[in-house]
Design a protein around this motif. Structure first.
Motif, short mmCIF file in Angstrom:
data_model
loop_
_atom_site.label_atom_id
_atom_site.label_comp_id
_atom_site.label_asym_id
_atom_site.label_seq_id
_atom_site.Cartn_x
_atom_site.Cartn_y
_atom_site.Cartn_z
N ALA A 7 0.84 -1.19 0.00
CA ALA A 7 0.00 0.00 0.00
C ALA A 7 0.86 1.22 0.00
O ALA A 7 1.99 1.18 0.44
N GLN A 51 -5.51 1.96 -3.07
CA GLN A 51 -5.12 3.35 -3.13
C GLN A 51 -6.37 4.17 -2.95
O GLN A 51 -7.38 3.95 -3.59
N GLN A 255 -3.85 5.65 4.69
CA GLN A 255 -3.22 6.19 3.49
C GLN A 255 -2.74 7.62 3.72
O GLN A 255 -3.45 8.41 4.29
#
Length: 255
Positions: A7, A51, A255
């Motif tokens: 990731a 994402q 993220q």
């Protein structure tokens, strides 16, 4: 050994301490994600690369401590919180730091750790809600810097794809914690007992779901046993079946 998740990790958090949607034959979850649904293929036991677009337009400042960012960890000086409970003082700190922000609001859920610098850094798990109609909150990890004069600002923000509950999530997922229960901790320990190459340190219990057994949603500090001892944070879904089955069915990164 299970294959590792890949990731794009952008958070600056600490090196001590990240509920997604997972499926397997006898355990289902129904958490709604933002922009992406992160699923586990139970036949291949392989986790998807994900994402996620930013859920709010928030500018972050450089880390005032001067520590080097390594992935989603910060090297040096972090101390794990003795208790994840949010005190009135921490709630006031988040409100003060977020007073000038536009685009999203932040409701603190748990304290992860602190770092003494020229002032103090706080790492917290928050519910991040974009300021748009019908917005659904997601979990985010934030770092707040408080200087020696008492001024506070967000220095790092990283959102997950995991929808945070308001009263109750869809599919019967009930909010819990932030303190870990003995049942949740034992379920994670048994689910990871035979794993090699990575370890899981449970920090916060976020929710539970009754299925053919129980799903536990736990914020964990995860560490790969590589030469760099890479650490990241994930919201881990642990399935505890009525037949004694214990397994990790999903990991949602920040993220």
């Amino acid at each position: 050994m299970r294959k590792k998740i890949t990731a794009a990790v952008l958070i600056a958090a600490m090196a001590m301490m990240a509920v997604g949607c997972g499926k397997e034959d006898n355990a289902t979850t129904a958490s709604t994600t933002v922009d992406v649904i992160h699923k586990v293929d139970s036949t291949q036991n392989e986790k998807a690369t994900i994402q996620v677009e930013e859920s709010s337009e928030v500018e972050t400042e450089a880390d005032p401590s001067g520590n080097e960012m390594v992935g989603n960890q910060i090297s040096g000086g972090w101390e794990k919180a003795a208790s994840p409970a949010i005190t009135p003082e921490l709630k006031a700190l988040v409100e003060k730091a977020g007073a000038g922000l536009t685009g999203a609001t932040y409701d603190p859920v748990a304290l992860i750790g602190t770092q003494v610098v020229a002032g103090k850094n706080y790492c917290l798990l928050c519910k991040q809600t974009p300021v748009v109609p019908d917005a659904k909150p997601v979990y985010s990890l934030v770092t707040i810097y408080e200087d020696l004069e008492g001024n506070a600002s967000f220095s790092n923000i990283a959102a997950s794809t995991v929808q945070a509950p308001t009263e109750q999530l869809a599919g019967g997922i009930t909010e819990a914690g932030p303190e870990l229960t003995a049942e949740a901790k034992t379920a994670l320990e048994e689910a990871t007992a035979t794993l090699t190459g990575e370890s899981y340190d449970p920090l916060v219990l976020l929710g539970t779901q009754v299925v053919a057994g129980t799903n536990y949603y736990i914020l964990c500090e995860c560490t790969y046993s590589d030469q760099n001892a890479t650490t990241f944070y994930a919201i881990v879904t642990v399935y505890a079946g009525v037949d004694g089955t214990r397994s990790i069915i999903d990991e949602a990164l920040f993220q």
